[in-house]
Design an enzyme around this catalytic site. Structure first.
Site, PDB file in Angstrom:
ATOM      1  CG  PHE A 173      -1.752   0.937   1.302  1.00 53.35           C
ATOM      2  CD1 PHE A 173      -2.909   1.103   1.099  1.00 53.35           C
ATOM      3  CD2 PHE A 173      -1.253   1.815   2.280  1.00 53.35           C
ATOM      4  CE1 PHE A 173      -3.681   2.501   1.104  1.00 53.35           C
ATOM      5  CE2 PHE A 173      -2.414   3.197   2.702  1.00 53.35           C
ATOM      6  CZ  PHE A 173      -3.175   3.497   1.353  1.00 53.35           C
ATOM      7  CG  ASP A 174       3.795   1.581   3.434  1.00 52.70           C
ATOM      8  OD1 ASP A 174       2.471   0.816   3.509  1.00 52.70           O
ATOM      9  OD2 ASP A 174       3.607   2.524   4.322  1.00 52.70           O
ATOM     10  CB  THR A 175       5.377   0.464  -2.711  1.00 53.74           C
ATOM     11  OG1 THR A 175       6.194   0.165  -1.759  1.00 53.74           O
ATOM     12  CG2 THR A 175       6.380   1.059  -3.798  1.00 53.74           C
TER      13      THR A 175
END
Length: 415
Positions: A199-201
């Site tokens: 999700f972050d990437t």
């Protein structure tokens, strides 16, 4: 910048409402949740100058995590609880951020591996409106990190993969210490498909491609020896995510142009020069610096060319070795000059620039091949130093032509 909302105006308009919402996603953390939330709450109460909220996002825990979270919400002012029936850190963050009314949203891991002193530097550029997202980085030279060699290698390898595969310009995609403006999150979150660790990437790559400003804060970080992350499963999921996102970017499946138009920052423009005006003795702006950098790239390319030619000369013959050495170094030379000489990054117009580089390559091939043909017509077996000297002279001429062609094609401006 075209903004959906000014965080500073939100702070001034709602002085008693939470300016910052810190989300802590948890799964089966009944032992660590209480001490960590109390520590975070105490730090924010003492050192954060704006109203805040802490949201505990429970990822379908099967132990007493939810019970502990409810107890903390009753004990500490400004602590809220969000329960989800499905696992996934990305799912929890998306749900918590979407439901929050705070103008600035953040998250951190429950183990509080990151020194909390970095929290205010993380969110301050978002509150002021200077930046759109902010991340903590463990890979900056001024960061201080304590963790095992295995995790260090995996982290650095992953971020190198992102730079190569997705052209990522941020340094640390995995650090569990990030913040985003709520108006930006509202536009980006519907496009993020991953509900787990990738999700972050995915969020950061979309933000970068949309032209948003990502602020990085060096952090002090101590690895949690009791981390329950399955490294192998997470790595495989991340690789699948990289492949999926890469395909979406290549096929144009994401509305990046619309995002850039809506959220991105307008190009910088300087004062317009008068027609015919020149600087520094009739030289265009930036030419001296470009010449120095182009020369440095040219020297490196020429050395690489000569090494390749000498290494393959006895195996292939003079003309085939010349062709191979020129082709390999021409591609590398164009890529280096795009980034270092003309300040162009990203893939925009990269195909056109490399086509111009190949045109310069064809001219260089004609010059060097012609020089070799003339030399071999004069002497059937010329001395190797003479052969190399002729090639260097021909390459210098080709280099001048290359600079002119590339500078005309790239407009000596950063895009």
């Amino acid at each position: 910048m075209t903004a959906l909302g000014d965080p500073r105006a939100a702070v001034q308009a709602r002085p008693t409402a939470a300016v910052l919402d810190v989300v802590i996603p948890v799964y089966n953390e009944e032992a660590d949740l209480g001490p960590c939330v109390r520590r975070l709450h105490a730090h924010l109460s003492q050192h954060f100058p704006y109203p805040f909220q802490i949201t505990i996002a429970d990822n379908a825990s099967v132990d007493d995590t939810l019970k502990v979270a409810d107890g903390l919400a009753g004990e500490l002012p400004g602590v809220e609880v969000l329960h989800l029936d499905a696992k996934g850190r990305g799912r929890a963050l998306s749900a918590a951020w979407s439901a929050s009314s705070a103008p600035v949203l953040a998250y951190m891991d429950v183990d509080l591996s990151t020194d909390l002193a970095a929290l205010l530097p993380l969110v301050a550029p978002l509150i002021s409106g200077h930046s759109d997202l902010a991340i903590g980085t463990r890979l900056a030279r001024t960061s201080r990190v304590v963790r095992g060699a295995k995790r260090e290698v995996i982290s650095r390898a992953y971020n190198l993969l992102l730079r190569g595969a997705l052209a990522a310009r941020f340094s640390d995609a995995q650090c569990g210490f990030k913040a985003i403006r709520a108006d930006v999150a509202a536009e980006l979150l519907p496009l993020v498909r991953d509900t787990g660790w990738f999700f972050d990437t995915e969020l950061l790559v979309l933000a970068q491609r949309a032209g948003l400003r990502i602020h990085e804060v060096p952090v002090d970080w101590v690895d949690d020896p009791d981390s329950r992350v399955d490294i192998v499963a997470t790595a495989l999921a991340d690789l699948r995510g990289v492949g999926r996102l890469g395909r979406a970017l290549l096929t144009g499946a994401l509305p990046l142009a619309d995002l850039r138009a809506q959220l991105g920052r307008a190009p910088l423009t300087g004062p317009r020069a008068q027609p015919g005006a020149t600087l520094r003795g009739q030289m265009p702006v930036g030419l001296p610096r470009q010449l120095v950098r182009f020369a440095a790239v040219g020297v490196a390319s020429t050395l690489a060319y000569l090494l390749l030619f000498v290494a393959t000369r006895s195996l292939l013959g003079a003309q085939p070795a010349n062709l191979l050495a020129l082709l390999v170094t021409a591609v590398a030379n164009t890529a280096a000059n795009r980034r270092l000489t003309f300040g162009i990054s990203g893939r925009r117009h990269a195909g056109r620039h490399h086509a111009q580089g190949l045109l310069a390559f064809a001219l260089g091939l004609a010059l060097t091949s012609g020089a070799l043909a003339v030399l071999h017509a004069v002497s059937a077996v010329p001395a190797r130093p003479v052969e190399l000297a002729v090639l260097v002279a021909a390459n210098l001429t080709a280099t001048v032509l290359r600079f002119v062609l590339l500078r005309l094609g790239m407009h000596h401006r950063r895009t």
